[in-house]
Write a protein that holds these residues in place. Structure first.
Motif, PDB file in Angstrom:
ATOM      1  N   LYS A 493      -1.471  28.269 -81.389  1.00 25.50           N
ATOM      2  CA  LYS A 493      -3.324  28.396 -81.873  1.00 25.50           C
ATOM      3  C   LYS A 493      -3.358  26.903 -81.990  1.00 25.50           C
ATOM      4  CE  LYS A 493      -3.908  29.130 -86.073  1.00 25.50           C
ATOM      5  NZ  LYS A 493      -4.681  29.022 -87.266  1.00 25.50           N
ATOM      6  N   TYR A 497      -6.007  23.822 -80.584  1.00 24.87           N
ATOM      7  CA  TYR A 497      -7.144  23.691 -80.623  1.00 24.87           C
ATOM      8  C   TYR A 497      -6.807  21.995 -80.919  1.00 24.87           C
ATOM      9  CZ  TYR A 497      -9.103  27.816 -80.836  1.00 24.87           C
ATOM     10  OH  TYR A 497      -9.438  29.491 -79.977  1.00 24.87           O
ATOM     11  N   ASN A 547     -14.922  25.842 -83.464  1.00 26.32           N
ATOM     12  CA  ASN A 547     -14.090  26.536 -83.566  1.00 26.32           C
ATOM     13  C   ASN A 547     -13.023  26.008 -82.932  1.00 26.32           C
ATOM     14  OD1 ASN A 547     -15.708  28.783 -82.623  1.00 26.32           O
ATOM     15  ND2 ASN A 547     -14.984  29.061 -80.655  1.00 26.32           N
ATOM     16  N   ALA A 551     -10.255  26.744 -85.919  1.00 26.18           N
ATOM     17  CA  ALA A 551      -9.047  27.473 -85.737  1.00 26.18           C
ATOM     18  C   ALA A 551      -7.833  27.444 -87.397  1.00 26.18           C
ATOM     19  CB  ALA A 551      -8.430  27.108 -84.501  1.00 26.18           C
ATOM     20  N   PHE A 556      -6.456  33.232 -84.840  1.00 25.67           N
ATOM     21  CA  PHE A 556      -7.304  33.169 -83.257  1.00 25.67           C
ATOM     22  C   PHE A 556      -6.662  33.516 -82.569  1.00 25.67           C
ATOM     23  CE2 PHE A 556     -10.530  30.646 -85.662  1.00 25.67           C
ATOM     24  CZ  PHE A 556     -11.448  30.966 -83.775  1.00 25.67           C
ATOM     25  N   SER A 557      -6.839  34.708 -82.178  1.00 27.37           N
ATOM     26  CA  SER A 557      -6.035  34.819 -80.536  1.00 27.37           C
ATOM     27  C   SER A 557      -5.804  34.393 -79.409  1.00 27.37           C
ATOM     28  CB  SER A 557      -6.199  36.988 -80.353  1.00 27.37           C
ATOM     29  OG  SER A 557      -8.004  36.785 -79.621  1.00 27.37           O
ATOM     30  N   GLU A 558      -4.538  34.773 -78.307  1.00 29.68           N
ATOM     31  CA  GLU A 558      -4.376  34.225 -76.753  1.00 29.68           C
ATOM     32  C   GLU A 558      -5.576  34.674 -76.660  1.00 29.68           C
ATOM     33  OE1 GLU A 558      -1.542  33.321 -73.770  1.00 29.68           O
ATOM     34  OE2 GLU A 558      -0.939  34.496 -75.336  1.00 29.68           O
ATOM     35  N   VAL A 559      -6.836  35.391 -76.351  1.00 27.60           N
ATOM     36  CA  VAL A 559      -7.844  36.120 -75.494  1.00 27.60           C
ATOM     37  C   VAL A 559      -8.570  34.637 -75.946  1.00 27.60           C
ATOM     38  CG1 VAL A 559      -9.406  37.599 -74.761  1.00 27.60           C
ATOM     39  CG2 VAL A 559      -7.324  38.167 -74.927  1.00 27.60           C
ATOM     40  N   GLN A 560      -8.995  34.840 -77.702  1.00 32.38           N
ATOM     41  CA  GLN A 560      -9.932  33.767 -78.045  1.00 32.38           C
ATOM     42  C   GLN A 560      -9.654  32.213 -77.168  1.00 32.38           C
ATOM     43  OE1 GLN A 560     -12.847  34.389 -79.709  1.00 32.38           O
ATOM     44  NE2 GLN A 560     -13.509  31.955 -79.077  1.00 32.38           N
ATOM     45  N   GLN A 563     -11.227  31.893 -73.813  1.00 30.44           N
ATOM     46  CA  GLN A 563     -12.738  32.231 -73.115  1.00 30.44           C
ATOM     47  C   GLN A 563     -12.912  30.443 -74.034  1.00 30.44           C
ATOM     48  OE1 GLN A 563     -13.557  35.167 -75.706  1.00 30.44           O
ATOM     49  NE2 GLN A 563     -12.866  36.389 -74.847  1.00 30.44           N
ATOM     50  N   ASP A 564     -12.200  30.000 -74.872  1.00 27.66           N
ATOM     51  CA  ASP A 564     -12.333  29.116 -75.307  1.00 27.66           C
ATOM     52  C   ASP A 564     -12.270  27.621 -74.159  1.00 27.66           C
ATOM     53  OD1 ASP A 564     -13.225  29.296 -78.166  1.00 27.66           O
ATOM     54  OD2 ASP A 564     -12.143  28.788 -78.871  1.00 27.66           O
ATOM     55  N   LYS A 567     -14.648  27.609 -72.041  1.00 29.61           N
ATOM     56  CA  LYS A 567     -15.960  27.130 -72.607  1.00 29.61           C
ATOM     57  C   LYS A 567     -16.161  25.682 -72.174  1.00 29.61           C
ATOM     58  CE  LYS A 567     -19.635  27.794 -73.996  1.00 29.61           C
ATOM     59  NZ  LYS A 567     -21.269  28.453 -73.437  1.00 29.61           N
TER      60      LYS A 567
END
Length: 579
Positions: A493, A497, A547, A551, A556-560, A563-564, A567
């Motif tokens: 995480k 980020y 985000n 963070a 924050f999950s690995e899926v999130q 997605q970021d 994006k």
């Protein structure tokens, strides 16, 4: 539930050591569970004697560790299940443990034991049944060996027939400090029938090791800890009348074992003692005793028997100077079982006599300590006489050298090779550089390189003069670099980020030609509006920056994260089309 807490201070990192009782009043036919819990790992746990109670089970050990919002939570518990043996008021005395070099104690507590009750309220839970039916034991063959005397440790997992084990894995393997250790592999654990504290159990051997203490005094063997998945039967039945089982995970430990290692006696210790402990035989032998000069023979110094065969030095022969001796070849044929190491070790010497004559190999002494007899023993080999029949003598070697001598053939079997007398040399041909193909290539190379250098120089000057373009290219390069790094940090995480935020900032520096000091989310939103970037792309870019900030403080999950990342790629692609 009764709670007794001993704490040094009220700080977040304060050490707590607490005693938990399942009840403070119980019937004589009920059970009492006592838990000793600490928030930091400790050593030398010393429970009370539990006078007035009979210990049915314990100590069982459980460990819990977790991270919540970046804060670590740790708990370690020693649990006992007790049955009262007398009515009245019974006091459970202090327990103690050493944490970070300091001793912590629980407070003594009184428990009231009444007459038997009709319906005991302390039905055993699944964990209680598992604790009482599962035991990890370290069986030590000897607790008071001599220094360098072998002992074995066998780790057995005892399982009551009332439960079953579906899986286990080691949590902490022991380190045998101050021991020379040799593992004996367990190819496949096989369940066998046995007894534990007089009750029938099944057990499997998980680990076997042979230890040789290298230091005298009290030495500790660290515990082996396992996490075991246990299937425990309940009182419930399924539709067909079969018993329903409940699964639970338990942590079991073999506990520390202390070995009191006795030093070897100084009285009567021979000067040539090299540390051998056990029961041994000693021999010195040669493959021949009659030969000619420049021939070779093999001499073997061998120790065989049972003991620390890998932990001492073999004695060396003291040979006459007329015998040329080469470095010995060490041979080892030792196997290790639970009873210790046994076999033989030897040094094989190659000896080549130079002159005619008779040469004795003096007797050699070997000393070892016999732990059974508790005394030192010395073995001495016989003297061996080497008879060299043919060859020069000490007085004639000078004449042989002065007259050009007669060449002595060296006959040594497979030990040495003869010197090669035919060198098999071949003439070296000469190649001239002048007029060769390489000569003309080097001659024309400057004419080819000059125009290439001129073109590259002009291109470099053009690139250097484009200051704005250089900044854009550098920022684009950094953006690609950090976006690529963010992809590698997926799952981490903090690293993800940080890399994503740097990639977004460097991309804007490339496109909008602004400095880092000008960055703020409002400033960025205004600049993107001025560049006529659509609201969806603008909002998506700002949301990504938010985000990255959130963070740092929220999970924050690995899926999130994925997605970021997707994006960010989409937003940069849309910005490229609009800027």
């Amino acid at each position: 539930m009764l709670l007794v807490v001993f704490s040094m201070n009220a700080q977040d990192d304060a050490v707590t050591f607490e005693m938990k009782l399942s009840k403070e009043k119980l019937g004589i036919n009920e059970r009492l569970r006592v838990d000793f819990t600490m928030n930091k790992d400790g050593d030398n746990f010393n429970p009370p004697d539990f006078e007035g109670f009979r210990v049915l089970m314990g100590p069982s050990q459980s460990i819990s560790s977790s991270w919540i919002n970046g804060v670590r939570s740790y708990s370690k518990t020693y649990s006992y299940t007790l049955a009262p043996t007398t009515r009245g008021t019974v006091t459970i005395k202090q327990a103690s443990i050493v944490i970070a070099g300091k001793t912590y104690k629980s407070l003594p507590k009184k428990v009231e034991v009444t007459a038997a009750v009709d319906k005991p309220s302390d039905e055993m839970t699944v964990d209680d049944v598992a604790d009482e039916s599962l035991h990890l034991v370290a069986e030590v063959s000897k607790t008071d060996p001599y220094l360098n005397e072998g002992l074995s440790v066998v780790y057995k997992l005892y399982v009551s027939p009332s439960i079953s084990v579906s899986n286990y894995q080691p949590l902490d393997n022991p380190k045998y400090n101050n021991f020379w250790s040799q593992d004996i592999p367990v190819s496949r654990p096989v369940a066998e029938n046995g007894t534990y504290k007089g009750k029938p159990y099944r057990y499997v051997v998980l680990k076997r090791v042979v230890l040789y203490p290298q230091k005298s005094g009290k030495l500790e063997i660290e515990p082996l800890s396992l996490e075991v998945t246990v299937d425990v039967p309940t009182n419930k039945r399924d539709f067909f009348g079969g018993r329903i089982y409940t699964q639970t995970n338990k942590t079991v430990s073999a506990g520390k074992r202390t070995i009191n290692v006795k030093p070897l006696p100084e009285k009567g210790k021979p000067v040539n003692f090299s540390g051998a402990v056990g029961s041994f035989d000693f021999s010195v032998s040669t493959n021949k005793t009659t030969l000619n000069a420049s021939e070779s023979l093999q001499a073997k110094v061998e120790v065989s028997g049972k003991g620390n065969l890998k932990l001492f030095q073999l004695p060396e022969p003291n040979l006459p100077s007329a015998l040329e001796v080469y470095e010995p070849e060490f041979n080892e044929n030792v196997r290790t079982t639970l009873s210790g190491s046994q076999g033989k070790v030897s040094n094989n010497y190659t000896i080549v006599p130079s002159f005619k004559g008779k040469y004795p190999i003096p007797s050699i002494s070997f000393t070892y300590f016999d732990p059974k007899a508790k005394t030192y023993k010395t073995l001495t080999s016989d003297e061996i006489l080497i008879n060299v029949k043919e060859g020069p003598t000490n007085s004639s070697i000078g004449t042989a050298v002065a007259t050009g001598g007669q060449k002595q053939a060296v006959t040594v079997g497979n030990q040495f090779n003869f010197l090669k007398l035919n060198p098999n040399l071949s003439p070296i041909t000469s190649n001239f550089f002048f007029g060769s193909t390489q000569y003309y290539l080097w001659l024309l190379l400057p004419l080819i390189l000059i125009p290439i250098a001129i073109i590259l120089g002009k291109k470099r000057e053009a690139i250097a003069s484009d200051v704005v373009g250089n900044k854009v290219r550098k920022a684009n390069k950094l953006a690609r670099k950090y976006l690529s790094k963010a992809k590698k940090e997926l799952g981490n995480k903090e690293g993800f980020y940080i890399a994503l935020e740097k990639a977004l900032h460097n991309y804007l520096k490339a496109k909008l030609k602004i400095e880092t000091s000008e960055f703020s989310k409002d400033k960025i939103a205004t600049l993107l509006n001025e560049k006529q970037v659509d609201d969806t792309t603008n909002d998506g870019f700002i949301a990504l920056l938010k985000n990255c900030e959130m963070a740092r403080y929220s999970p924050f999950s690995e899926v999130q994260m994925q997605q970021d990342y997707d994006k960010a790629s989409e937003v940069i692609s849309h910005l490229d089309k609009q800027l």
